[in-house]
Design a protein around this motif. Sequence first.
Motif, PDB file in Angstrom:
ATOM      1  N   SER A  18       0.848  -1.186   0.000  1.00  0.00           N
ATOM      2  CA  SER A  18       0.000   0.000   0.000  1.00  0.00           C
ATOM      3  C   SER A  18       0.884   1.236   0.000  1.00  0.00           C
ATOM      4  O   SER A  18       2.067   1.173   0.346  1.00  0.00           O
ATOM      5  CB  SER A  18      -0.942   0.009   1.205  1.00  0.00           C
ATOM      6  OG  SER A  18      -0.192   0.008   2.396  1.00  0.00           O
ATOM      7  N   GLY A  19       0.295   2.342  -0.417  1.00  0.00           N
ATOM      8  CA  GLY A  19       1.019   3.604  -0.419  1.00  0.00           C
ATOM      9  C   GLY A  19       2.326   3.543  -1.182  1.00  0.00           C
ATOM     10  O   GLY A  19       2.372   3.138  -2.337  1.00  0.00           O
ATOM     11  N   LYS A  20       3.397   3.937  -0.515  1.00  0.00           N
ATOM     12  CA  LYS A  20       4.712   3.989  -1.143  1.00  0.00           C
ATOM     13  C   LYS A  20       5.193   2.602  -1.574  1.00  0.00           C
ATOM     14  O   LYS A  20       5.812   2.454  -2.623  1.00  0.00           O
ATOM     15  CB  LYS A  20       5.734   4.637  -0.207  1.00  0.00           C
ATOM     16  CG  LYS A  20       7.101   4.801  -0.857  1.00  0.00           C
ATOM     17  CD  LYS A  20       8.041   5.576   0.019  1.00  0.00           C
ATOM     18  CE  LYS A  20       9.460   5.673  -0.471  1.00  0.00           C
ATOM     19  NZ  LYS A  20       9.851   5.027  -1.683  1.00  0.00           N
ATOM     20  N   GLU A  21       4.898   1.578  -0.775  1.00  0.00           N
ATOM     21  CA  GLU A  21       5.291   0.205  -1.146  1.00  0.00           C
ATOM     22  C   GLU A  21       4.677  -0.197  -2.479  1.00  0.00           C
ATOM     23  O   GLU A  21       5.334  -0.789  -3.318  1.00  0.00           O
ATOM     24  CB  GLU A  21       4.836  -0.798  -0.083  1.00  0.00           C
ATOM     25  CG  GLU A  21       5.668  -0.843   1.156  1.00  0.00           C
ATOM     26  CD  GLU A  21       5.121  -1.878   2.135  1.00  0.00           C
ATOM     27  OE1 GLU A  21       3.945  -2.291   2.022  1.00  0.00           O
ATOM     28  OE2 GLU A  21       5.886  -2.293   3.021  1.00  0.00           O
ATOM     29  N   LEU A  22       3.397   0.115  -2.652  1.00  0.00           N
ATOM     30  CA  LEU A  22       2.702  -0.227  -3.898  1.00  0.00           C
ATOM     31  C   LEU A  22       3.314   0.542  -5.060  1.00  0.00           C
ATOM     32  O   LEU A  22       3.588  -0.031  -6.117  1.00  0.00           O
ATOM     33  CB  LEU A  22       1.201   0.063  -3.785  1.00  0.00           C
ATOM     34  CG  LEU A  22       0.363  -0.250  -5.021  1.00  0.00           C
ATOM     35  CD1 LEU A  22       0.446  -1.737  -5.376  1.00  0.00           C
ATOM     36  CD2 LEU A  22      -1.093   0.147  -4.791  1.00  0.00           C
ATOM     37  N   LYS A  23       3.558   1.828  -4.857  1.00  0.00           N
ATOM     38  CA  LYS A  23       4.145   2.643  -5.922  1.00  0.00           C
ATOM     39  C   LYS A  23       5.528   2.121  -6.303  1.00  0.00           C
ATOM     40  O   LYS A  23       5.849   2.006  -7.490  1.00  0.00           O
ATOM     41  CB  LYS A  23       4.227   4.107  -5.500  1.00  0.00           C
ATOM     42  CG  LYS A  23       4.730   5.007  -6.606  1.00  0.00           C
ATOM     43  CD  LYS A  23       4.662   6.470  -6.246  1.00  0.00           C
ATOM     44  CE  LYS A  23       5.124   7.317  -7.413  1.00  0.00           C
ATOM     45  NZ  LYS A  23       4.948   8.742  -7.167  1.00  0.00           N
ATOM     46  N   ASP A  24       6.344   1.787  -5.316  1.00  0.00           N
ATOM     47  CA  ASP A  24       7.686   1.255  -5.589  1.00  0.00           C
ATOM     48  C   ASP A  24       7.609  -0.076  -6.333  1.00  0.00           C
ATOM     49  O   ASP A  24       8.370  -0.325  -7.267  1.00  0.00           O
ATOM     50  CB  ASP A  24       8.487   1.081  -4.296  1.00  0.00           C
ATOM     51  CG  ASP A  24       8.873   2.403  -3.650  1.00  0.00           C
ATOM     52  OD1 ASP A  24       8.755   3.457  -4.317  1.00  0.00           O
ATOM     53  OD2 ASP A  24       9.276   2.378  -2.466  1.00  0.00           O
ATOM     54  N   PHE A  25       6.665  -0.925  -5.911  1.00  0.00           N
ATOM     55  CA  PHE A  25       6.482  -2.228  -6.567  1.00  0.00           C
ATOM     56  C   PHE A  25       6.091  -2.054  -8.031  1.00  0.00           C
ATOM     57  O   PHE A  25       6.659  -2.669  -8.927  1.00  0.00           O
ATOM     58  CB  PHE A  25       5.419  -3.045  -5.823  1.00  0.00           C
ATOM     59  CG  PHE A  25       5.094  -4.353  -6.478  1.00  0.00           C
ATOM     60  CD1 PHE A  25       5.904  -5.455  -6.288  1.00  0.00           C
ATOM     61  CD2 PHE A  25       3.978  -4.476  -7.298  1.00  0.00           C
ATOM     62  CE1 PHE A  25       5.620  -6.669  -6.915  1.00  0.00           C
ATOM     63  CE2 PHE A  25       3.681  -5.678  -7.927  1.00  0.00           C
ATOM     64  CZ  PHE A  25       4.506  -6.771  -7.732  1.00  0.00           C
ATOM     65  N   VAL A  26       5.110  -1.189  -8.284  1.00  0.00           N
ATOM     66  CA  VAL A  26       4.636  -0.954  -9.650  1.00  0.00           C
ATOM     67  C   VAL A  26       5.755  -0.344 -10.490  1.00  0.00           C
ATOM     68  O   VAL A  26       5.999  -0.770 -11.625  1.00  0.00           O
ATOM     69  CB  VAL A  26       3.373  -0.066  -9.667  1.00  0.00           C
ATOM     70  CG1 VAL A  26       3.011   0.368 -11.078  1.00  0.00           C
ATOM     71  CG2 VAL A  26       2.203  -0.806  -9.016  1.00  0.00           C
TER      72      VAL A  26
END
Length: 173
Positions: free
Chosen positions: A125-133
Amino acid sequence: MRRIFLIGYMGAGKTTIGKDLSKRLGLSFIDLDCYIEGRYLKTVGQLFAEKGEDTFRKIERNMLQEVSMFEDVLISTGGGTPCFFENMEFMNRNGKTVYLRVSVDELVKRLELCKHTRPILKGHSGKELKDFVAESLSKRSPFYEQASVVFDAEVMLTDSDVQTISAALEKIL
């Protein structure tokens, strides 16, 4: 005989646009993930969990080759489909490929809404999701960019937006 492959990252709109575009073009529509699930009577998530990614990617390649025998069809591929084996080259040889390009920020907005239905995104979620994508997209983009048509599908908030994208693609194809 027409064969069109929609490719792009998860959340890019391959299925949504594919359904509308296939009607406009008078083509049958196949969502490759749904096709696999129908053949194996398991979700893609279950196949991943039970068989592992390597075996799933082999299944996916075989099913891609199978649906590529159909004529007058628009195929919405899984986000990873173009990135394994020689799937991208295979699709380019056997039809027209269309990459639905969407920015990382827009993908994150879309995926945040449906991450509970996508096992690979659970727990992000949040930054983790953005970094993953961002990381995943940077690895996949070189494959996606090999498409015969690269189309900006950034704005897709309403049915009207979907119809606008489909109409523009109809003219290109």
